[in-house]
Scaffold this active site. Structure first.
Site, mmCIF file in Angstrom:
data_model
loop_
_atom_site.group_PDB
_atom_site.id
_atom_site.type_symbol
_atom_site.label_atom_id
_atom_site.label_comp_id
_atom_site.label_asym_id
_atom_site.label_seq_id
_atom_site.Cartn_x
_atom_site.Cartn_y
_atom_site.Cartn_z
ATOM 1 N N GLY A 1 42.613 40.149 46.290
ATOM 2 C CA GLY A 1 42.990 40.445 47.633
ATOM 3 C C GLY A 1 44.193 39.574 48.062
ATOM 4 O O GLY A 1 44.923 39.482 47.291
ATOM 5 N N SER B 1 45.091 35.788 42.340
ATOM 6 C CA SER B 1 46.089 36.814 42.163
ATOM 7 C C SER B 1 45.776 38.140 42.968
ATOM 8 O O SER B 1 44.723 38.082 43.739
ATOM 9 C CB SER B 1 46.362 37.382 40.577
ATOM 10 O OG SER B 1 45.236 38.309 40.435
ATOM 11 N N LYS B 2 46.650 38.964 43.066
ATOM 12 C CA LYS B 2 46.356 40.343 43.982
ATOM 13 C C LYS B 2 45.110 40.973 43.744
ATOM 14 O O LYS B 2 44.675 41.336 44.708
ATOM 15 C CB LYS B 2 47.583 40.997 43.763
ATOM 16 C CG LYS B 2 48.763 40.979 44.454
ATOM 17 C CD LYS B 2 49.723 42.368 44.509
ATOM 18 C CE LYS B 2 50.941 42.031 45.026
ATOM 19 N NZ LYS B 2 52.076 42.612 44.504
ATOM 20 N N ARG B 3 44.586 40.501 42.627
ATOM 21 C CA ARG B 3 43.315 41.327 42.291
ATOM 22 C C ARG B 3 42.357 40.756 43.304
ATOM 23 O O ARG B 3 41.423 41.405 43.580
ATOM 24 C CB ARG B 3 42.886 41.066 40.901
ATOM 25 C CG ARG B 3 43.511 41.940 39.884
ATOM 26 C CD ARG B 3 42.817 41.616 38.592
ATOM 27 N NE ARG B 3 42.997 40.278 38.225
ATOM 28 C CZ ARG B 3 42.148 39.321 37.998
ATOM 29 N NH1 ARG B 3 40.910 39.622 38.258
ATOM 30 N NH2 ARG B 3 42.382 38.087 37.686
#
Ligand code: GLU
Length: 469
Positions: free
Chosen positions: A241, A237-239
């Site tokens: 990167g 996920s966006k966490r």
């Protein structure tokens, strides 16, 4: 003939998980000489946006995953879904359900209290005493007995008892079709032979199979691809990167690198790492996909990117580099051919973004010297070598690496100093900083007069420094 599809919901950008699914689906179609369909599942009107449709197609185009049919928008097909819903009602495979949301909630709670999965209890399944003027949904009459068997190409045999499936809503009270119904109708109408999708959909598959069977439609083969994890073992996920395909472009990766990386993320062919597009098509098979999820590894992507920057045709890499030059506001109209810059810089960087960053001096005057490099190399002792090498360079009648090399060598010999005593100040003078490819090829890419003028700039810097000392 094989027909595969990629069926994104346009509620965001194209993320790497979706891109990999699209790639596998595309590869399988290409490999078998079949068709690849792009279907936009935009029935969720609140969450679907045109911007997301554009972003998904941009991502597909950038990766060069072309579709043979489509884009087909589900919102253009509401009439057809209505028709199929009517057909299911007609044949007794679907029924009206007049339960209120509160009643359904009570059924779910009752099931849970008995330790069962929350489910609708089939209350309206066999009733015909329809109340007038009351809203209703339409539910699929799921078989009560037996089980659904999926021979999943990736996951193997999966068997789900029909007793675990409740009667799914196929049309909401406003008549709009639900996800499982639209997918089924589309896969059927579009003649999809192989459904390749993320394994987050595996729970939907038995329901879809039951509806297909009720319609007398042929069943496609299914290949559910395990998800991509981040380096911490959690779903990517966006966490972690970048997850959007276009972010990888922005970060300086070549589409060939991302594709090659993605094909290997969850599929292998012996221990081969590098696959050209043609090789991917030839060697890919759904049966070679891993059953277990794969973890995204940026270091490996960087390695693959470096491979392609070095080995793809420099003219081609230059087209992608041009995008980054523009992105960084570097005007390349004047200056060396970008492909020549690629040739000297490809070994030196991880990404095209970096390549653009370190190539600015070929196209623009640097505004100031890199402080560290200037402090170290633009000192009083550099005056003499810089002056002499400047005169030798200015005197060259042919501006090429060989002559430039001879001028630098000659200077060092004449002054009886090591090459570094000439080369380092000259490098800082010519590029503004202490790092560059070998000096002869770097200078060759600049213009003679430009190099002479930049040496003047360095000499002026030294003079000023001495004056202030
Ligand atoms: N539209 C679904 C999604 O974006 C995919 C449906 C499918 O592949 O069957 O997750």
């Amino acid at each position: 003939m094989t027909t595969t599809r990629f069926a994104p919901s346009p509620t965001g950008y194209l993320h790497v998980g979706g891109a990999r699914t699209a790639l596998y689906s595309w590869l399988y179609a290409k490999k078998t000489g079949g068709d690849f369909v792009l279907r936009i599942e935009d029935t969720d009107l609140e969450r679907s946006t045109q911007a997301s449709v554009d972003a998904i197609m941009d991502g597909m185009n950038w990766l060069n995953l072309d579709w043979d049919q489509g884009p087909i928008f589900q919102t253009d097909r509401f009439d057809r879904y209505k028709e199929v819903i009517a057909q299911l009602l007609e044949s007794g495979h679907a029924y009206r359900c007049y339960c209120t949301p509160e009643e359904v909630e009570a059924m779910r709670e009752e099931a849970m209290a008995k330790g069962e999965n929350p489910r609708y209890n089939g209350m309206w399944r066999d009733r015909t005493d329809y109340p007038a003027d009351k809203p209703f949904v339409i539910r699929f009459k799921n078989p009560l007995d037996g089980s659904v068997v999926i021979e999943d190409i990736v996951k193997g045999r999966i068997e789900i008892g029909n007793s675990e499936l409740d009667d799914l809503i196929i049309a909401r009270s406003d008549g709009s079709p639900t996800y499982n119904l639209t997918v089924v109708v589309d896969d059927w109408d579009m003649g999809i032979t192989h459904v390749v999708r993320g394994d987050d959909h595996v729970n939907n598959t038995p329901r879809q199979i039951n509806i297909l069977a009720a319609l007398g439609a042929p069943l496609p083969h299914y290949a559910h691809i395990p998800m991509i994890l981040g380096d911490d073992g959690k779903r990517l996920s966006k966490r972690h990167g970048a997850v959007s395909v276009m972010q990888y472009r922005d970060d300086g990766y070549l589409p060939e690198a991302l594709l090659n990386y993605l094909v290997r993320l969850g599929w292998s062919h012996g221990d081969q790492e590098i696959f050209s597009r043609e090789e991917m098509i030839e060697l890919f098979d759904l049966t070679g996909c891993n059953r277990a999820p794969s973890a995204f590894n940026t270091d490996k992507l960087v390695w693959v990117n470096q491979h392609y920057m070095k080995t793809l045709d420099a003219e081609y890499v230059a087209e992608h580099l041009a995008w980054h030059m523009a992105d960084q506001g570097i005007n390349i109209d004047q200056g060396p051919a970008l492909a020549d810059v690629v040739k000297v810089q490809a070994e030196r960087v991880k990404t095209l973004k970096e390549m653009a960053q370190i190539s600015r001096y070929f196209y623009e005057e640097y505004s100031e010297f890199d402080a560290k490099a200037a402090k170290k190399h633009l000192r009083g002792v550099a005056k003499e070598p810089l002056t002499l090498v400047q005169s030798k360079l200015a005197a060259l009648t042919q501006w090429n690496a060989e002559n430039i090399h001879a001028a630098i060598n000659g200077t060092a010999e004449e002054l009886q100093v090591g090459m570094g005593k000439v080369g380092m100040p000259l490098r800082v003078a010519a590029t503004g900083a202490g790092n560059s490819p070998s000096l002869d090829v770097t200078l060759e890419l600049l213009e003679q007069a430009q190099v002479v003028a930049r040496i003047d700039k360095a000499l002026a810097f030294i003079a000023e420094r001495e004056a202030n000392a």
